[in-house]
Scaffold this motif. Structure first.
Motif, PDB file in Angstrom:
ATOM      1  N   GLU A  76      10.080  -1.816  -1.644  1.00 44.49           N
ATOM      2  CA  GLU A  76      10.520  -0.522  -2.163  1.00 44.49           C
ATOM      3  C   GLU A  76       9.735  -0.153  -3.418  1.00 44.49           C
ATOM      4  O   GLU A  76       9.292   0.991  -3.589  1.00 44.49           O
ATOM      5  CB  GLU A  76      12.017  -0.545  -2.479  1.00 44.49           C
ATOM      6  CG  GLU A  76      12.916  -0.308  -1.280  1.00 44.49           C
ATOM      7  CD  GLU A  76      14.343   0.028  -1.702  1.00 44.49           C
ATOM      8  OE1 GLU A  76      14.563   0.373  -2.879  1.00 44.49           O
ATOM      9  OE2 GLU A  76      15.231  -0.065  -0.837  1.00 44.49           O
ATOM     10  N   ALA A  77       9.546  -1.128  -4.298  1.00 48.61           N
ATOM     11  CA  ALA A  77       8.802  -0.874  -5.527  1.00 48.61           C
ATOM     12  C   ALA A  77       7.348  -0.528  -5.228  1.00 48.61           C
ATOM     13  O   ALA A  77       6.774   0.385  -5.830  1.00 48.61           O
ATOM     14  CB  ALA A  77       8.877  -2.091  -6.444  1.00 48.61           C
ATOM     15  N   LEU A  78       6.741  -1.236  -4.282  1.00 44.21           N
ATOM     16  CA  LEU A  78       5.360  -0.945  -3.905  1.00 44.21           C
ATOM     17  C   LEU A  78       5.249   0.455  -3.311  1.00 44.21           C
ATOM     18  O   LEU A  78       4.258   1.157  -3.519  1.00 44.21           O
ATOM     19  CB  LEU A  78       4.859  -1.981  -2.898  1.00 44.21           C
ATOM     20  CG  LEU A  78       4.807  -3.446  -3.374  1.00 44.21           C
ATOM     21  CD1 LEU A  78       4.225  -4.333  -2.278  1.00 44.21           C
ATOM     22  CD2 LEU A  78       4.002  -3.594  -4.653  1.00 44.21           C
ATOM     23  N   GLY A  79       6.266   0.872  -2.557  1.00 44.85           N
ATOM     24  CA  GLY A  79       6.274   2.219  -2.000  1.00 44.85           C
ATOM     25  C   GLY A  79       6.378   3.279  -3.076  1.00 44.85           C
ATOM     26  O   GLY A  79       5.643   4.277  -3.054  1.00 44.85           O
ATOM     27  N   ARG A  80       7.268   3.083  -4.033  1.00 42.47           N
ATOM     28  CA  ARG A  80       7.434   4.079  -5.101  1.00 42.47           C
ATOM     29  C   ARG A  80       6.144   4.272  -5.889  1.00 42.47           C
ATOM     30  O   ARG A  80       5.842   5.374  -6.342  1.00 42.47           O
ATOM     31  CB  ARG A  80       8.566   3.650  -6.047  1.00 42.47           C
ATOM     32  CG  ARG A  80       9.960   3.896  -5.505  1.00 42.47           C
ATOM     33  CD  ARG A  80      11.009   3.736  -6.588  1.00 42.47           C
ATOM     34  NE  ARG A  80      11.081   2.356  -7.067  1.00 42.47           N
ATOM     35  CZ  ARG A  80      11.864   1.419  -6.541  1.00 42.47           C
ATOM     36  NH1 ARG A  80      12.630   1.709  -5.495  1.00 42.47           N
ATOM     37  NH2 ARG A  80      11.875   0.199  -7.034  1.00 42.47           N
ATOM     38  N   ALA A 243      10.035  -4.593   6.497  1.00 40.66           N
ATOM     39  CA  ALA A 243       9.357  -4.405   5.216  1.00 40.66           C
ATOM     40  C   ALA A 243       8.808  -2.986   5.095  1.00 40.66           C
ATOM     41  O   ALA A 243       8.871  -2.369   4.019  1.00 40.66           O
ATOM     42  CB  ALA A 243       8.233  -5.429   5.067  1.00 40.66           C
ATOM     43  N   LEU A 244       8.263  -2.448   6.182  1.00 41.83           N
ATOM     44  CA  LEU A 244       7.771  -1.076   6.176  1.00 41.83           C
ATOM     45  C   LEU A 244       8.909  -0.087   5.961  1.00 41.83           C
ATOM     46  O   LEU A 244       8.730   0.944   5.296  1.00 41.83           O
ATOM     47  CB  LEU A 244       7.048  -0.771   7.488  1.00 41.83           C
ATOM     48  CG  LEU A 244       5.645  -1.370   7.639  1.00 41.83           C
ATOM     49  CD1 LEU A 244       5.161  -1.234   9.075  1.00 41.83           C
ATOM     50  CD2 LEU A 244       4.666  -0.684   6.685  1.00 41.83           C
ATOM     51  N   CYS A 245      10.075  -0.372   6.532  1.00 44.18           N
ATOM     52  CA  CYS A 245      11.240   0.490   6.300  1.00 44.18           C
ATOM     53  C   CYS A 245      11.569   0.538   4.813  1.00 44.18           C
ATOM     54  O   CYS A 245      11.859   1.608   4.254  1.00 44.18           O
ATOM     55  CB  CYS A 245      12.447  -0.033   7.087  1.00 44.18           C
ATOM     56  SG  CYS A 245      12.355   0.221   8.880  1.00 44.18           S
ATOM     57  N   ALA A 246      11.521  -0.627   4.157  1.00 39.69           N
ATOM     58  CA  ALA A 246      11.802  -0.670   2.717  1.00 39.69           C
ATOM     59  C   ALA A 246      10.745   0.084   1.926  1.00 39.69           C
ATOM     60  O   ALA A 246      11.070   0.825   0.989  1.00 39.69           O
ATOM     61  CB  ALA A 246      11.871  -2.130   2.253  1.00 39.69           C
ATOM     62  N   GLU A 247       9.471  -0.087   2.293  1.00 41.36           N
ATOM     63  CA  GLU A 247       8.417   0.654   1.613  1.00 41.36           C
ATOM     64  C   GLU A 247       8.625   2.159   1.775  1.00 41.36           C
ATOM     65  O   GLU A 247       8.454   2.934   0.821  1.00 41.36           O
ATOM     66  CB  GLU A 247       7.042   0.263   2.155  1.00 41.36           C
ATOM     67  CG  GLU A 247       5.895   0.975   1.449  1.00 41.36           C
ATOM     68  CD  GLU A 247       4.535   0.713   2.065  1.00 41.36           C
ATOM     69  OE1 GLU A 247       3.554   1.354   1.632  1.00 41.36           O
ATOM     70  OE2 GLU A 247       4.437  -0.116   2.981  1.00 41.36           O
ATOM     71  N   ALA A 248       9.003   2.585   2.985  1.00 38.65           N
ATOM     72  CA  ALA A 248       9.231   4.005   3.239  1.00 38.65           C
ATOM     73  C   ALA A 248      10.363   4.550   2.377  1.00 38.65           C
ATOM     74  O   ALA A 248      10.288   5.684   1.885  1.00 38.65           O
ATOM     75  CB  ALA A 248       9.522   4.232   4.722  1.00 38.65           C
ATOM     76  N   VAL A 249      11.409   3.756   2.181  1.00 39.02           N
ATOM     77  CA  VAL A 249      12.509   4.195   1.321  1.00 39.02           C
ATOM     78  C   VAL A 249      12.012   4.399  -0.103  1.00 39.02           C
ATOM     79  O   VAL A 249      12.375   5.377  -0.769  1.00 39.02           O
ATOM     80  CB  VAL A 249      13.664   3.175   1.358  1.00 39.02           C
ATOM     81  CG1 VAL A 249      14.682   3.465   0.253  1.00 39.02           C
ATOM     82  CG2 VAL A 249      14.361   3.216   2.714  1.00 39.02           C
ATOM     83  N   GLY A 250      11.162   3.490  -0.589  1.00 37.05           N
ATOM     84  CA  GLY A 250      10.581   3.669  -1.910  1.00 37.05           C
ATOM     85  C   GLY A 250       9.754   4.936  -2.004  1.00 37.05           C
ATOM     86  O   GLY A 250       9.816   5.672  -2.995  1.00 37.05           O
ATOM     87  N   LEU A 251       8.985   5.222  -0.960  1.00 35.93           N
ATOM     88  CA  LEU A 251       8.179   6.445  -0.917  1.00 35.93           C
ATOM     89  C   LEU A 251       9.068   7.687  -0.913  1.00 35.93           C
ATOM     90  O   LEU A 251       8.804   8.662  -1.636  1.00 35.93           O
ATOM     91  CB  LEU A 251       7.309   6.439   0.337  1.00 35.93           C
ATOM     92  CG  LEU A 251       6.152   5.437   0.378  1.00 35.93           C
ATOM     93  CD1 LEU A 251       5.716   5.188   1.821  1.00 35.93           C
ATOM     94  CD2 LEU A 251       4.978   5.934  -0.447  1.00 35.93           C
TER      95      LEU A 251
END
Length: 380
Positions: A76-80, A243-251
């Motif tokens: 999530e942090a990496l996505g944000r 993991a991609l779902c979490a990244e997308a949430v951060g984005l």
């Protein structure tokens, strides 16, 4: 069910957020993308120094023994922050194969170098015809007395340009779409017979098309069962999807914050456009889409630990459906509410939408996963 983070998890979240806030502004990201392969070695070293590259590995292997929730926090942090460094292909996917299928020798040879940041990996799986089917494999691995000879082509290999080691799926026997007869192999990126064509992708990352022409590897290169590697591949890819779902949430979270801030400052007809009720309603709809995605991302994270592979696959597929729908809606609304400026390279909001779009098409889009959920009988 308990959804609150533990004290250790809160400390992890605060530390990674603080690191990225200090070292990963939108302008800094632009500079990192200019480096060889499209990402910063300095940032990668800082991630290693903070222990983020060793999170999921067992303490016996030099890691921290963290679980799926810790991966969610980091992703999530990496996505944000729109991070371009190869955390997913190296730690989540490459590390996943080693954790779940690697021998003691393979773990000793690769995990310490992943943890200290001196080695990155890439997953060479996609072929021209395979689309989202993990068992559609024509790349071949032929047995020889002291190892294997690998022949084939792989496409859109994330971090393929810079990876030190490739994780290659190859068919050891059977027809093109048979579920059996698929192996997983660790292949040095500089092995004789490997050629690469590298290029930037739409979301600012880098990928490579890779040809393996008579590449010879030793018997120790095979991860797990070389005749029945598909269950291992499916498990690791499911973890990557979560993991991609979490990244997308951060984005999506950062996209909404950026859009709301823009609505509060952009003026039209002498007033801020955020005062228009219709735009407030659209922002509210974006918030609902984000929270739906967040809850399904949490569900996907929990599902990675399900003992039943079919239940795990169905649950993560359902999450990928919601993530795809929410990401598309929220991304489109963000662009529209920014107006023309949202389409420019100078505005970060468009870069968030590009990354969301690429995530949608990585390891299966919403339509593909909806069919998987339907075929599982979950919609009956």
């Amino acid at each position: 069910m308990e959804f609150d983070l533990s004290d250790e998890q809160r400390i992890l979240k605060e530390s990674v957020d603080r690191l990225l806030a200090d070292a990963y502004s939108f302008e800094q990201r632009h500079n990192y993308m200019k480096e060889k392969g499209g990402w910063s070695r300095e940032i990668w070293s800082r991630l290693a120094e903070q222990g983020l590259l060793g999170l999921p590995f067992l303490e016996a292997d030099g890691g921290f023994g963290a679980g799926a929730v810790e991966t969610l926090i980091v992703m999530e942090a990496l996505g944000r922050a729109l991070v371009v460094e190869p955390y997913l292909p190296t730690v989540v996917i490459g590390g996943g194969f080693l954790r779940h299928g690697g021998s003691a020798g393979q773990k000793a040879a690769h995990i310490p170098s992943i943890i200290d940041g001196s080695k990155t990996l890439a997953f060479a799986q996609l072929e021209k015809h395979s689309r989202y089917n993990l068992n559609d494999v024509t790349t071949s691995a032929k047995k020889k007395a002291d190892g294997w000879i690998i022949e084939g082509e792989k496409f859109i290999v994330s971090n393929g340009e810079n990876a030190d080691t490739l994780i290659v799926t190859a068919r050891t026997h059977g027809a093109q779409r048979d579920r059996s007869g698929i192996g997983v192999f660790l292949v040095p990126a500089i092995a004789k017979g490997i050629s690469k064509k590298s290029y930037p992708t739409q979301d600012g990352l880098h990928a490579a098309d890779i040809v393996l022409a008579g590449v010879e590897v030793g018997a120790e290169a095979s991860i797990g069962d070389f005749d029945n590697g598909l269950p291992l591949i499916e498990r690791v890819v499911d973890e990557a999807r979560a993991a991609l779902c979490a990244e997308a949430v951060g984005l999506m979270d950062e996209s909404l914050k950026t859009t709301v801030e823009y609505l509060k400052t952009r003026k039209q007809f002498g007033v801020t456009i955020g005062s228009f009720q219709s735009l407030q309603h659209r922002a509210a709809d974006m918030f609902v889409a984000l929270e739906q995605a967040r809850s399904m991302s949490m569900f996907a994270t929990m599902a990675t630990n399900f003992d039943d592979p079919a239940e795990r696959a169905k649950s993560i597929a359902a999450a990928k459906v919601q993530i795809g729908r929410s990401g598309k809606f929220l991304g489109q609304q963000s662009i529209q509410l920014h107006g023309g400026i949202g389409m420019t390279m100078e505005a970060k909001i468009g870069h968030y939408f590009k990354r969301l779009t690429m995530i949608e098409h990585t390891f299966g889009d919403a339509d593909y996963h909806l069919r998987r959920v339907s075929d599982s009988g979950a919609l009956v």
